[in-house]
Design a protein around this motif. Structure first.
Motif, PDB file in Angstrom:
ATOM      1  N   VAL A 166       0.846  -1.195   0.000  1.00 24.66           N
ATOM      2  CA  VAL A 166       0.000   0.000   0.000  1.00 24.66           C
ATOM      3  C   VAL A 166       0.882   1.245   0.000  1.00 24.66           C
ATOM      4  N   LEU A 167       0.643   2.127  -0.975  1.00 24.83           N
ATOM      5  CA  LEU A 167       1.362   3.399  -1.067  1.00 24.83           C
ATOM      6  C   LEU A 167       0.444   4.492  -0.538  1.00 24.83           C
ATOM      7  N   VAL A 168       0.853   5.098   0.585  1.00 24.83           N
ATOM      8  CA  VAL A 168       0.013   6.094   1.258  1.00 24.83           C
ATOM      9  C   VAL A 168       0.641   7.474   1.113  1.00 24.83           C
ATOM     10  N   GLU A 169      -0.151   8.442   0.636  1.00 33.71           N
ATOM     11  CA  GLU A 169       0.293   9.839   0.558  1.00 33.71           C
ATOM     12  C   GLU A 169      -0.586  10.677   1.473  1.00 33.71           C
ATOM     13  N   THR A 170       0.052  11.410   2.388  1.00 35.44           N
ATOM     14  CA  THR A 170      -0.721  12.367   3.208  1.00 35.44           C
ATOM     15  C   THR A 170      -0.723  13.700   2.464  1.00 35.44           C
ATOM     16  N   LEU A 171      -1.905  14.288   2.284  1.00 35.54           N
ATOM     17  CA  LEU A 171      -2.044  15.423   1.375  1.00 35.54           C
ATOM     18  C   LEU A 171      -3.103  16.409   1.852  1.00 35.54           C
ATOM     19  N   ALA A 172      -3.272  17.458   1.043  1.00 38.43           N
ATOM     20  CA  ALA A 172      -4.370  18.418   1.217  1.00 38.43           C
ATOM     21  C   ALA A 172      -4.773  18.891  -0.176  1.00 38.43           C
ATOM     22  N   VAL A 173      -6.037  19.217  -0.342  1.00 36.29           N
ATOM     23  CA  VAL A 173      -6.534  19.638  -1.650  1.00 36.29           C
ATOM     24  C   VAL A 173      -5.864  20.932  -2.105  1.00 36.29           C
ATOM     25  N   TRP A 174      -5.573  21.819  -1.197  1.00 35.66           N
ATOM     26  CA  TRP A 174      -5.011  23.113  -1.523  1.00 35.66           C
ATOM     27  C   TRP A 174      -3.511  23.077  -1.862  1.00 35.66           C
ATOM     28  N   CYS A 175      -2.855  21.930  -1.644  1.00 41.29           N
ATOM     29  CA  CYS A 175      -1.382  21.824  -1.763  1.00 41.29           C
ATOM     30  C   CYS A 175      -0.976  21.554  -3.211  1.00 41.29           C
ATOM     31  N   SER A 176      -0.251  22.512  -3.834  1.00 44.29           N
ATOM     32  CA  SER A 176       0.195  22.338  -5.225  1.00 44.29           C
ATOM     33  C   SER A 176       1.250  21.233  -5.350  1.00 44.29           C
ATOM     34  N   ASN A 177       2.127  21.121  -4.353  1.00 44.92           N
ATOM     35  CA  ASN A 177       3.126  20.039  -4.384  1.00 44.92           C
ATOM     36  C   ASN A 177       2.430  18.678  -4.347  1.00 44.92           C
ATOM     37  N   CYS A 178       1.360  18.603  -3.587  1.00 45.10           N
ATOM     38  CA  CYS A 178       0.622  17.338  -3.503  1.00 45.10           C
ATOM     39  C   CYS A 178       0.056  16.977  -4.870  1.00 45.10           C
ATOM     40  N   LEU A 179      -0.449  17.975  -5.590  1.00 42.13           N
ATOM     41  CA  LEU A 179      -1.000  17.718  -6.925  1.00 42.13           C
ATOM     42  C   LEU A 179       0.080  17.185  -7.865  1.00 42.13           C
ATOM     43  N   ARG A 180       1.234  17.797  -7.818  1.00 41.41           N
ATOM     44  CA  ARG A 180       2.344  17.328  -8.667  1.00 41.41           C
ATOM     45  C   ARG A 180       2.741  15.906  -8.283  1.00 41.41           C
ATOM     46  N   GLN A 181       2.752  15.602  -6.991  1.00 41.05           N
ATOM     47  CA  GLN A 181       3.105  14.248  -6.554  1.00 41.05           C
ATOM     48  C   GLN A 181       2.058  13.239  -6.997  1.00 41.05           C
ATOM     49  N   GLN A 182       0.786  13.624  -6.967  1.00 43.03           N
ATOM     50  CA  GLN A 182      -0.271  12.701  -7.394  1.00 43.03           C
ATOM     51  C   GLN A 182      -0.193  12.423  -8.893  1.00 43.03           C
ATOM     52  N   LYS A 183       0.261  13.379  -9.643  1.00 44.96           N
ATOM     53  CA  LYS A 183       0.438  13.139 -11.080  1.00 44.96           C
ATOM     54  C   LYS A 183       1.555  12.124 -11.318  1.00 44.96           C
ATOM     55  N   GLU A 184       2.577  12.128 -10.458  1.00 43.54           N
ATOM     56  CA  GLU A 184       3.649  11.115 -10.569  1.00 43.54           C
ATOM     57  C   GLU A 184       3.116   9.741 -10.152  1.00 43.54           C
ATOM     58  N   ILE A 185       2.215   9.714  -9.190  1.00 44.68           N
ATOM     59  CA  ILE A 185       1.603   8.440  -8.802  1.00 44.68           C
ATOM     60  C   ILE A 185       0.768   7.892  -9.960  1.00 44.68           C
ATOM     61  N   GLN A 186       0.079   8.790 -10.633  1.00 40.34           N
ATOM     62  CA  GLN A 186      -0.718   8.380 -11.802  1.00 40.34           C
ATOM     63  C   GLN A 186       0.184   7.781 -12.872  1.00 40.34           C
ATOM     64  N   ALA A 187       1.340   8.430 -13.109  1.00 35.34           N
ATOM     65  CA  ALA A 187       2.297   7.913 -14.090  1.00 35.34           C
ATOM     66  C   ALA A 187       2.859   6.563 -13.642  1.00 35.34           C
ATOM     67  N   LEU A 188       3.030   6.398 -12.355  1.00 31.89           N
ATOM     68  CA  LEU A 188       3.517   5.121 -11.816  1.00 31.89           C
ATOM     69  C   LEU A 188       2.549   3.992 -12.142  1.00 31.89           C
ATOM     70  N   HIS A 189       1.270   4.205 -11.908  1.00 30.29           N
ATOM     71  CA  HIS A 189       0.273   3.165 -12.177  1.00 30.29           C
ATOM     72  C   HIS A 189       0.203   2.866 -13.679  1.00 30.29           C
ATOM     73  N   THR A 190       0.389   3.900 -14.481  1.00 34.96           N
ATOM     74  CA  THR A 190       0.388   3.684 -15.932  1.00 34.96           C
ATOM     75  C   THR A 190       1.576   2.816 -16.324  1.00 34.96           C
ATOM     76  N   ALA A 191       2.767   3.088 -15.715  1.00 35.19           N
ATOM     77  CA  ALA A 191       3.979   2.323 -16.038  1.00 35.19           C
ATOM     78  C   ALA A 191       3.876   0.876 -15.564  1.00 35.19           C
ATOM     79  N   LEU A 192       3.296   0.658 -14.415  1.00 33.49           N
ATOM     80  CA  LEU A 192       3.225  -0.694 -13.848  1.00 33.49           C
ATOM     81  C   LEU A 192       2.039  -1.494 -14.394  1.00 33.49           C
ATOM     82  N   GLY A 193       1.052  -0.790 -14.910  1.00 35.79           N
ATOM     83  CA  GLY A 193      -0.137  -1.482 -15.369  1.00 35.79           C
ATOM     84  C   GLY A 193      -1.021  -1.868 -14.196  1.00 35.79           C
ATOM     85  N   GLU A 194      -2.046  -2.615 -14.531  1.00 33.71           N
ATOM     86  CA  GLU A 194      -2.974  -3.055 -13.484  1.00 33.71           C
ATOM     87  C   GLU A 194      -2.301  -4.134 -12.623  1.00 33.71           C
ATOM     88  N   ARG A 195      -2.144  -3.827 -11.353  1.00 29.53           N
ATOM     89  CA  ARG A 195      -1.548  -4.788 -10.408  1.00 29.53           C
ATOM     90  C   ARG A 195      -2.467  -4.916  -9.213  1.00 29.53           C
TER      91      ARG A 195
END
Length: 287
Positions: A166-195
């Motif tokens: 389980v990959l857990v990210e602590t975040l807030a909606v208002w946090c721009s850094n959090c948004l950038r990090q979530q986009k990297e998580i999205q790219a991670l899932h795309t690279a790994l495929g459905e697991r």
């Protein structure tokens, strides 16, 4: 009358002189001979006695020297025997040393075998202990706390995912850094495929944000993994266990919960999809 007495006187003087001359010529031999023979015999006897004594002394000295030689020979013999004994002792010590070395070698070999077996046993025990701890150790309370998935409205607990990573990210909606990090998580899932063995959870630790705000945020950016708003108890425990920076969204804090429920914090700062994949590799393995 006066002439006759004078002649008589001269004759008497002459006779006395003749007598004196005769006595002077003969008497010296007699005393010399008479006195010489006793003196010669005495000297010879004394000399013979002295020589005898000297001979006896010489013989005594020879005897003493012979005894000294015998003593020296006896000492040499004793020393020779002592040398033989020392050589025998050295030989015995050498044999004892060889025996000790052989014993040490045998003990070393036995020790290597025992040590190898011991290390193997310890390793097996440690692995068994780790498995036992992983199975029986109490998980942090926040992993078992009930949360609500804002996208589905279904309650869940992170501990329900045990056996998965389980990959857990602590975040807030208002946090721009959090948004950038979530986009990297999205790219991670795309690279790994459905697991099925990898789950991502976005945990909002800003207690002023509502589940509706968080759901709208995820939908707007196309983030399709699990999102939930942390309870005060969950947020507090995370800060206590891993540090207050895990309650600071701009630090982009992230945690990996392995298959046994053990928690591993990741470095702070925005992590690329490649860095995340590298960090997760030891936990995902080849499965």
């Amino acid at each position: 009358m006066k002439t006759k007495p004078a002649l008589l006187g001269l004759l008497l003087i002459a006779a006395l002189m003749l007598v004196a001359c005769g006595a002077a010529g003969a008497e010296p031999e007699m005393p010399a001979t008479a006195a010489g023979e006793p003196m010669a015999k005495g000297d010879e006897a004394a000399q013979d006695s002295s020589m005898a004594k000297t001979g006896e002394a010489a013989m005594a000295e020879d005897s003493t020297m012979a005894k000294v030689d015998d003593t020296a020979m006896a000492e040499d013999s004793t020393m020779a025997k002592a040398g033989d004994t020392a050589m025998a002792e050295d030989s015995a010590m050498a044999k004892a040393g060889d025996t000790a070395m052989a014993e040490d070698s045998a003990m070393a070999k036995a020790g290597e075998g025992t040590e190898g077996e011991s290390h193997g046993a310890v390793g097996d025990t440690a692995m068994a202990g780790d498995e036992a701890m992983a199975e029986g150790a109490a998980l942090p309370a926040w992993l078992m706390a009930e949360l609500v998935d804002v996208n589905t409205g279904q309650p869940f607990a992170i501990a329900d995912q045990q056996g998965k990573v389980v990959l857990v990210e602590t975040l807030a909606v208002w946090c721009s850094n959090c948004l950038r990090q979530q986009k990297e998580i999205q790219a991670l899932h795309t690279a790994l495929g459905e697991r099925a063995d990898l789950v991502s959870v976005g945990l909002d630790i800003d207690l002023n944000e509502s589940p509706e705000q968080l759901r709208a945020h995820a939908k707007r950016h196309g983030f399709d993994w699990t999102y939930a708003v942390a309870t005060p108890e969950v947020a507090r425990e995370i800060g206590q266990l891993y540090g207050n920076l895990f309650l600071n969204p701009p630090s982009t804090p992230m945690l990996v919960v392995d298959r046994q429920g053990q928690v591993h914090p990741l470095p702070f700062g925005i992590k690329s999809a490649g860095e995340l994949q590298e960090a997760l590799a030891p936990f995902l393995g080849g499965s």
